[in-house]
Scaffold this motif. Structure first.
Motif, PDB file in Angstrom:
ATOM      1  N   THR A 186       0.834  -1.200   0.000  1.00  0.00           N
ATOM      2  CA  THR A 186       0.000   0.000   0.000  1.00  0.00           C
ATOM      3  C   THR A 186       0.868   1.249   0.000  1.00  0.00           C
ATOM      4  O   THR A 186       0.611   2.188  -0.741  1.00  0.00           O
ATOM      5  CB  THR A 186      -0.937  -0.003   1.223  1.00  0.00           C
ATOM      6  OG1 THR A 186      -1.726  -1.184   1.185  1.00  0.00           O
ATOM      7  CG2 THR A 186      -1.836   1.214   1.232  1.00  0.00           C
ATOM      8  N   ALA A 187       1.897   1.240   0.828  1.00  0.00           N
ATOM      9  CA  ALA A 187       2.801   2.388   0.885  1.00  0.00           C
ATOM     10  C   ALA A 187       3.524   2.568  -0.444  1.00  0.00           C
ATOM     11  O   ALA A 187       3.702   3.694  -0.915  1.00  0.00           O
ATOM     12  CB  ALA A 187       3.812   2.206   2.009  1.00  0.00           C
ATOM     13  N   ALA A 188       3.922   1.479  -1.073  1.00  0.00           N
ATOM     14  CA  ALA A 188       4.622   1.559  -2.357  1.00  0.00           C
ATOM     15  C   ALA A 188       3.717   2.124  -3.447  1.00  0.00           C
ATOM     16  O   ALA A 188       4.151   2.935  -4.265  1.00  0.00           O
ATOM     17  CB  ALA A 188       5.144   0.183  -2.763  1.00  0.00           C
ATOM     18  N   VAL A 189       2.472   1.712  -3.451  1.00  0.00           N
ATOM     19  CA  VAL A 189       1.516   2.234  -4.441  1.00  0.00           C
ATOM     20  C   VAL A 189       1.302   3.723  -4.219  1.00  0.00           C
ATOM     21  O   VAL A 189       1.320   4.517  -5.173  1.00  0.00           O
ATOM     22  CB  VAL A 189       0.179   1.465  -4.385  1.00  0.00           C
ATOM     23  CG1 VAL A 189      -0.900   2.176  -5.198  1.00  0.00           C
ATOM     24  CG2 VAL A 189       0.368   0.041  -4.871  1.00  0.00           C
ATOM     25  N   ASP A 190       1.114   4.127  -2.982  1.00  0.00           N
ATOM     26  CA  ASP A 190       0.917   5.545  -2.675  1.00  0.00           C
ATOM     27  C   ASP A 190       2.139   6.363  -3.082  1.00  0.00           C
ATOM     28  O   ASP A 190       2.007   7.454  -3.654  1.00  0.00           O
ATOM     29  CB  ASP A 190       0.633   5.748  -1.185  1.00  0.00           C
ATOM     30  CG  ASP A 190      -0.711   5.187  -0.763  1.00  0.00           C
ATOM     31  OD1 ASP A 190      -1.569   4.956  -1.647  1.00  0.00           O
ATOM     32  OD2 ASP A 190      -0.897   4.969   0.450  1.00  0.00           O
ATOM     33  N   GLU A 191       3.322   5.831  -2.808  1.00  0.00           N
ATOM     34  CA  GLU A 191       4.558   6.526  -3.174  1.00  0.00           C
ATOM     35  C   GLU A 191       4.688   6.650  -4.692  1.00  0.00           C
ATOM     36  O   GLU A 191       5.056   7.703  -5.210  1.00  0.00           O
ATOM     37  CB  GLU A 191       5.763   5.767  -2.610  1.00  0.00           C
ATOM     38  CG  GLU A 191       7.084   6.457  -2.843  1.00  0.00           C
ATOM     39  CD  GLU A 191       8.239   5.685  -2.227  1.00  0.00           C
ATOM     40  OE1 GLU A 191       9.348   5.767  -2.794  1.00  0.00           O
ATOM     41  OE2 GLU A 191       8.050   5.017  -1.199  1.00  0.00           O
TER      42      GLU A 191
END
Length: 76
Positions: free
Chosen positions: A51-56
């Motif tokens: 999720t963090a990677a997608v947001d980034e």
């Protein structure tokens, strides 16, 4: 039914039936290889990195045209 609701239904069905993590969980618990408690413990220890990677990635600036073929492992 409209085509947009059909498309939304298809996405929801795909997420429910084709999610690789859900399929893995079902397979290993049904076979007795792992328990739900064991898998839940792994989930609690694992950071929500995807999720963090997608947001980034969504927040990142678009790459320059000169960088589009950088780190691509195919020869053109």
């Amino acid at each position: 039914m409209t085509s947009s609701s059909t498309g939304a239904d298809e996405v929801a069905q795909a997420r429910e039936k084709l999610d690789c993590l859900k399929r893995f969980r079902a397979r290993v618990t049904e076979s007795g290889e792992l328990t739900t408690d064991q898998l839940d413990a792994v989930d609690r220890r694992s950071p929500p990195s995807s999720t963090a990677a997608v947001d980034e990635a969504k927040a990142a600036p678009k790459p320059a045209a000169t960088e589009l073929l950088t780190d691509v492992y195919v020869t053109y």
